[in-house]
Design a protein around this motif. Structure first.
Motif, short mmCIF file in Angstrom:
data_model
loop_
_atom_site.label_atom_id
_atom_site.label_comp_id
_atom_site.label_asym_id
_atom_site.label_seq_id
_atom_site.Cartn_x
_atom_site.Cartn_y
_atom_site.Cartn_z
N GLU A 1 11.48 23.28 62.45
CA GLU A 1 11.67 23.47 61.01
C GLU A 1 11.92 22.11 60.36
O GLU A 1 12.71 21.31 60.87
CB GLU A 1 12.84 24.40 60.73
N ARG A 2 11.27 21.89 59.22
CA ARG A 2 11.50 20.67 58.46
C ARG A 2 12.67 20.88 57.49
O ARG A 2 12.94 21.99 57.06
CB ARG A 2 10.25 20.28 57.68
N SER A 3 13.33 19.78 57.17
CA SER A 3 14.46 19.86 56.24
C SER A 3 14.60 18.52 55.53
O SER A 3 14.31 17.46 56.10
CB SER A 3 15.76 20.20 56.98
N THR B 1 14.62 20.25 62.66
CA THR B 1 15.47 20.95 63.61
C THR B 1 14.56 21.68 64.60
O THR B 1 13.72 22.50 64.18
CB THR B 1 16.39 21.96 62.91
N GLN C 1 22.98 11.06 58.02
CA GLN C 1 22.30 12.17 57.35
C GLN C 1 21.02 11.67 56.73
O GLN C 1 20.89 10.48 56.44
CB GLN C 1 23.20 12.81 56.29
N THR D 1 14.44 24.15 67.96
CA THR D 1 15.21 25.08 68.78
C THR D 1 14.35 25.55 69.94
O THR D 1 13.21 26.00 69.73
CB THR D 1 15.68 26.29 67.96
N ARG E 1 19.33 23.10 70.81
CA ARG E 1 19.08 22.81 69.39
C ARG E 1 19.09 21.30 69.18
O ARG E 1 20.09 20.63 69.43
CB ARG E 1 20.12 23.49 68.51
N VAL F 1 23.81 14.65 61.24
CA VAL F 1 24.13 14.39 62.64
C VAL F 1 25.57 13.89 62.67
O VAL F 1 25.84 12.73 62.33
CB VAL F 1 23.16 13.36 63.26
N ILE G 1 19.33 16.59 57.03
CA ILE G 1 19.84 16.87 58.37
C ILE G 1 21.10 16.03 58.58
O ILE G 1 21.08 14.82 58.31
CB ILE G 1 18.80 16.54 59.46
N ASN H 1 22.78 19.94 70.90
CA ASN H 1 23.91 20.84 71.18
C ASN H 1 25.25 20.12 71.10
O ASN H 1 26.11 20.23 71.98
CB ASN H 1 23.76 21.47 72.57
N GLN I 1 20.67 14.56 67.90
CA GLN I 1 21.83 15.28 68.43
C GLN I 1 21.32 16.53 69.12
O GLN I 1 20.49 17.26 68.59
CB GLN I 1 22.79 15.64 67.29
N LYS J 1 18.79 18.23 66.51
CA LYS J 1 18.85 17.76 65.13
C LYS J 1 18.35 16.33 65.11
O LYS J 1 18.95 15.45 65.73
CB LYS J 1 20.28 17.83 64.59
#
Length: 318
Positions: free
Chosen positions: A294-296, A198, A193, A200, A260, A301, A299, A231, A229, A262
């Motif tokens: 998108e930033r985060s 992310t 993490q 998509t 998707r 995994v 995340i 899907n 990662q 990650k």
């Protein structure tokens, strides 16, 4: 006819007979002299040949224009430079060594042509980029340089700690455990993490193929991605993407759109790497796919890979 005219005719005939007799005697004497001369020279007499007129040799046929004398070759004209070049090149005479050298030169030329073409494509893409895109690319390069510098400083710090620690064995075990966790994240055997992005990909037309997703993975790794990662499938160094039955497979696991991603890493480096001119996002949009990034700050995994024991490789440490 009168007696006087008959007498005159007889006189004329007698004169003619006398002249003929004298002529025959002179001819006979000349002929006898020649016969005697021929006898003296040992040549047989051939009256028929002597009486016939002398043979006149037939005139020799005139030589054809441009033809030389019999038995003599016509002089050759000197060859020009182009004729000598053609004569030297054709028919071709190749040896095995020459063929091998020709193949090597062909391969080298082909590789250079491909390299030049790829460089020209890259240059044209950057030449047509906007100013803000160029600034973003420069920032990404600076970020990569800074990341490598931080890694270098971290390794130097570990070395200094090992050298200055009073309990070097305990410090070595601690660093070994930390390294094991890092390698487990890279190998996909432990969850991870951290901050990241992310991404998509919506593929309603079914035009996205495996090589496009692989290009995205490569671009993210180059930007500093530490865990990925897709899907529910953990992507590691040995992962592969294939197309099968109009679907994409990751390591033999079929995945469906939307795709998707990650990704754990520095968001300021990951997002610009995907949006550079001619990069992943523009390539997918040309295929009528929709890409959202998108930033985060966090995340997760969680997909894992099973640990596979090597069949032959063993640790070399004692």
């Amino acid at each position: 006819m009168t007696p006087m005219s008959e007498q005159n005719d007889r006189n004329d005939r007698n004169k003619l007979n006398e002249q003929s007799a004298r002529h025959e005697q002179s001819v006979g004497h000349g002929q006898n002299g020649r016969n005697e001369e021929n006898d003296r020279n040992g040549e047989p007499e051939n009256r028929l040949r002597r009486e016939l007129p002398a043979e006149v040799p037939a005139p020799a046929p005139a030589p054809a224009p441009g033809a030389g004398e019999p038995g003599q070759e016509e002089p050759r004209q000197p060859l020009t430079g182009r004729q000598r070049l053609v004569k030297g090149l054709w028919p071709p005479r190749f040896t095995r060594a020459q063929l091998i050298v020709a193949l090597l030169l062909f391969g080298l030329g082909f590789g250079l042509a491909v390299q030049v073409a790829s460089n020209s494509d890259t240059d044209s893409a950057l030449r047509g980029a906007r100013q803000e895109d160029l600034v973003r690319i420069l920032d990404e390069l600076d970020s990569r340089t800074q990341r490598l510098e931080d890694e270098k400083q971290g390794l130097e710090k570990q070395r200094s700690e090992l050298q200055s620690s009073s309990d070097q064995a305990a410090e070595a075990r601690r660093q070994t455990a930390e390294k094991e966790r890092q390698l487990g994240i890279l190998a996909g055997t432990v969850a991870a993490q951290g901050p990241g992005i992310t991404m998509t990909i919506e593929d309603t037309k079914g035009t996205v193929q495996a090589d496009m997703l692989l290009d995205a993975i490569q671009e993210l790794r180059a930007a500093g991605a530490e865990a990925i990662q897709v899907n529910g499938v953990r992507v590691v160094a040995g992962s592969y993407f294939t197309d099968s039955d109009n679907r994409v497979s990751v390591d033999g696991n079929k995945i469906n759109a939307p795709y998707r991603f990650k990704v754990i890493g520095k968001p300021q480096d990951l997002e610009p790497a995907l949006n550079i001119p001619g990069g992943v996002v523009q390539t997918l949009e040309k295929e009528q796919a929709t890409v959202t990034v998108e930033r985060s700050d966090k995340i997760i995994v969680e997909a894992l890979r099973q640990v596979k024991r090597p069949d032959y490789a063993r640790s070399s440490s004692q």
